[in-house]
Design an enzyme around this catalytic site. Structure first.
Site, PDB file in Angstrom:
ATOM      1  N   ASP A   1      -3.916  -6.180   4.912  1.00  0.00           N
ATOM      2  CA  ASP A   1      -4.955  -7.040   5.492  1.00  0.00           C
ATOM      3  C   ASP A   1      -5.016  -8.396   4.794  1.00  0.00           C
ATOM      4  O   ASP A   1      -5.535  -9.359   5.338  1.00  0.00           O
ATOM      5  CB  ASP A   1      -6.320  -6.359   5.377  1.00  0.00           C
ATOM      6  CG  ASP A   1      -6.430  -5.175   6.333  1.00  0.00           C
ATOM      7  OD1 ASP A   1      -5.844  -5.261   7.428  1.00  0.00           O
ATOM      8  OD2 ASP A   1      -7.056  -4.170   5.976  1.00  0.00           O
TER       9      ASP A   1
ATOM     10  N   ASN B   1       0.851  -1.197   0.000  1.00  0.00           N
ATOM     11  CA  ASN B   1       0.000   0.000   0.000  1.00  0.00           C
ATOM     12  C   ASN B   1       0.880   1.238   0.000  1.00  0.00           C
ATOM     13  O   ASN B   1       2.103   1.140   0.019  1.00  0.00           O
ATOM     14  CB  ASN B   1      -0.950  -0.032   1.203  1.00  0.00           C
ATOM     15  CG  ASN B   1      -0.194  -0.071   2.502  1.00  0.00           C
ATOM     16  OD1 ASN B   1       0.542   0.842   2.833  1.00  0.00           O
ATOM     17  ND2 ASN B   1      -0.341  -1.177   3.239  1.00  0.00           N
TER      18      ASN B   1
ATOM     19  N   LYS C   1       8.653 -16.456 -11.321  1.00  0.00           N
ATOM     20  CA  LYS C   1       7.851 -15.357 -11.862  1.00  0.00           C
ATOM     21  C   LYS C   1       6.670 -15.916 -12.661  1.00  0.00           C
ATOM     22  O   LYS C   1       6.852 -16.836 -13.475  1.00  0.00           O
ATOM     23  CB  LYS C   1       8.754 -14.507 -12.764  1.00  0.00           C
ATOM     24  CG  LYS C   1       8.089 -13.267 -13.277  1.00  0.00           C
ATOM     25  CD  LYS C   1       9.049 -12.500 -14.183  1.00  0.00           C
ATOM     26  CE  LYS C   1       8.303 -11.418 -14.915  1.00  0.00           C
ATOM     27  NZ  LYS C   1       9.019 -10.902 -16.064  1.00  0.00           N
TER      28      LYS C   1
HETATM   29  N1  CTP Z   1      -3.494  -3.418  12.050  1.00  0.00           N
HETATM   30  C1  CTP Z   1      -2.775  -4.518  12.496  1.00  0.00           C
HETATM   31  N2  CTP Z   1      -2.748  -5.672  11.782  1.00  0.00           N
HETATM   32  C2  CTP Z   1      -3.414  -5.783  10.623  1.00  0.00           C
HETATM   33  C3  CTP Z   1      -4.158  -4.687  10.158  1.00  0.00           C
HETATM   34  C4  CTP Z   1      -4.175  -3.515  10.886  1.00  0.00           C
HETATM   35  O1  CTP Z   1      -2.161  -4.413  13.560  1.00  0.00           O
HETATM   36  N3  CTP Z   1      -3.350  -6.926   9.944  1.00  0.00           N
HETATM   37  C5  CTP Z   1      -3.544  -2.209  12.880  1.00  0.00           C
HETATM   38  C6  CTP Z   1      -3.028  -0.946  12.222  1.00  0.00           C
HETATM   39  O2  CTP Z   1      -1.656  -0.743  12.511  1.00  0.00           O
HETATM   40  C7  CTP Z   1      -3.878   0.142  12.867  1.00  0.00           C
HETATM   41  C8  CTP Z   1      -5.201  -0.571  13.145  1.00  0.00           C
HETATM   42  O3  CTP Z   1      -4.903  -1.965  13.153  1.00  0.00           O
HETATM   43  O4  CTP Z   1      -3.366   0.603  14.092  1.00  0.00           O
HETATM   44  C9  CTP Z   1      -6.290  -0.308  12.160  1.00  0.00           C
HETATM   45  O5  CTP Z   1      -5.818  -0.556  10.865  1.00  0.00           O
HETATM   46  P1  CTP Z   1      -6.752  -0.328   9.617  1.00  0.00           P
HETATM   47  O6  CTP Z   1      -6.054  -0.881   8.404  1.00  0.00           O
HETATM   48  O7  CTP Z   1      -7.231   1.078   9.569  1.00  0.00           O
HETATM   49  O8  CTP Z   1      -8.006  -1.201  10.003  1.00  0.00           O
HETATM   50  P2  CTP Z   1      -8.370  -2.706   9.849  1.00  0.00           P
HETATM   51  O9  CTP Z   1      -8.401  -3.297  11.238  1.00  0.00           O
HETATM   52  O10 CTP Z   1      -7.493  -3.352   8.882  1.00  0.00           O
HETATM   53  O11 CTP Z   1      -9.891  -2.605   9.333  1.00  0.00           O
HETATM   54  P3  CTP Z   1     -10.524  -2.232   7.890  1.00  0.00           P
HETATM   55  O12 CTP Z   1      -9.834  -3.077   6.905  1.00  0.00           O
HETATM   56  O13 CTP Z   1     -11.934  -2.590   8.105  1.00  0.00           O
HETATM   57  O14 CTP Z   1     -10.341  -0.766   7.668  1.00  0.00           O
END
Ligand code: CTP
Length: 404
Positions: free
Chosen positions: A279, A210, A289
């Protein structure tokens, strides 16, 4: 912040090496300037090795000063770029020169040329210290706003006992930090910060990631270190330099980030989860590849480990955990939901679609949300300022004794 450490010719010159370390450890960039006499007591190489940069030793027009890269106007460039100038040890001679505006070497010229605050830590024989000339010079300097870190009483190198021994390097460092407005309200805390994106490999050459630059997390690490905390930074891939005094663990994937966080969680009293952890990861990693000729592959994804979720389950009562929410819509609602689900001290909600906020920007616009429903919208400010505002809340919560 840049600080010039001026070292003048006294027995205590060797203690400046320890002072240099202390100042660096508070995240300060140090340029050492030595007088000719100081070089008789300590070799410039000591300071070159410790500061990792050249030491200014030469006088104008002196043989070798050009070779040292010191030009006749360098004092002006240095004078304009520094935030404070500390002279430790400061001899009776240099104090006399400063009091009378004499500028006959690099250090004294720099003192005249800079508008930055000046701190002096005198060290000399007790009679020289008590001499009316020295005391009048000090009074004149104090009157002009120079901060004097008083010498201590004790056994002096000359064999006499009395006032004149260089103040402790801790006291001198404290005076410099106070002058710069560096707080130490996180002293004794260990802050674990996550920062940057993660990369989830798809094949030998490709990955999913990202747009996170890591700037917010690095600013948090820098600000916490400057405020006296021990800081462990777990960082995904970024192009940023690790702030001075911060212990960094570089990782690539969410899996690696989770492992690094969990191995340091026990040491942490404060956890700041600024990383934009992926995520999802490709369900399958291909070691070769993926070739175009086989047509566009359909991508199967699977969830990565939810690091913050793991912390929520494992965290101990004294640990204060702050989460971040990068959102593109329903910012406050979504963040409030995460705040509750993850039982956080507070959450930093970030609308990453706004101009001047989000991933690559040097500024950010965030709202802090608290479990009791309070909301603190912050105006647009630099990420370092945002970091300090976040840490102000952390310090407040610590004082009131809870995670909230
Ligand atoms: N975070 C984490 N581990 C993940 C994803 C997120 O520890 N696999 C943490 C991020 O560092 C942040 C918080 O969770 O402090 C929220 O991250 P965000 O990406 O905004 O939210 P998500 O929990 O991933 O939810 P969504 O995808 O619904 O926005």
């Amino acid at each position: 912040m840049k600080v010039v450490l001026g070292v003048t010719g006294g027995i205590a010159a060797y203690k400046a090496a320890e002072l240099l370390r202390l100042l660096q450890d508070r995240g300060l960039e140090i340029q050492v300037v030595m007088t000719r006499h100081a070089c008789e007591f300590v070799r410039p190489l000591t300071f070159v090795a410790l500061s990792g940069r050249k030491v200014i030793t030469g006088m104008f027009g002196e043989a070798g000063s050009e070779a040292n890269g010191e030009s006749a106007i360098e004092h002006i460039a240095v004078a304009q770029s520094l935030n404070a100038l500390v002279i430790a040890p400061a001899t009776a001679n240099v104090l006399a020169k400063l009091a009378h505006g004499i500028a006959d070497d690099f250090l004294t010229t720099l003192c005249l040329a800079t508008k930055a605050p000046v701190i002096v830590a005198p060290a000399m024989n007790v009679n020289m210290w008590q001499n009316a000339a020295t005391q009048e010079n000090l009074a004149a300097l104090r009157g002009r706003g120079v901060k004097v870190v008083e010498p201590e009483e004790g056994y002096l190198a000359c064999g006499m006992t009395g006032a004149g021994r260089l103040a402790s390097v801790e006291a001198i460092a404290r005076a410099v930090c106070e002058t710069l407005g560096l707080r130490d309200d996180l002293k004794g805390e260990t802050v674990l910060v996550t920062a940057g994106p993660t990369e989830e490999p798809l094949d030998a050459v490709r990955y999913l990631s990202n747009r996170s630059s890591g700037k917010m997390g690095y600013a948090l690490a820098e600000a916490a270190r400057r405020r006296g905390a021990r800081v462990v930074l777990v960082s995904g891939p970024t192009h940023l330099d690790v702030p001075a005094g911060v212990e960094a663990k570089r990782v690539r994937t969410a899996q690696e980030m989770g492992a690094a966080v969990s191995s340091h969680l026990g040491e942490a009293s404060i956890v700041l989860m600024a990383a934009a952890v992926a995520d999802f990861q490709p369900a399958q990693f291909r070691s070769q590849k993926i070739k175009k000729r086989k047509g566009a592959p359909s991508l199967k994804l699977k969830a990565t480990r939810d690091i913050l979720g793991e912390i929520t389950r494992q965290r101990r009562a004294h640990q204060l955990v702050v989460g971040f929410a990068a959102e593109t819509e329903n910012v406050i609602e979504n963040a409030a939901q995460k705040l509750k689900a993850k039982r956080l001290a507070f959450i930093v909600a970030n609308d990453v679609t706004q101009e001047g906020a989000g991933f690559e920007a040097d500024t950010n616009i965030v709202t802090l949300l608290f479990p009791d429903g309070r909301q603190k919208p912050l105006e647009k400010m630099t990420k370092l300022e945002v970091a300090n505002r976040i840490l102000d809340e952390v310090v407040e919560l610590r004082k009131s004794g809870g995670q909230g």
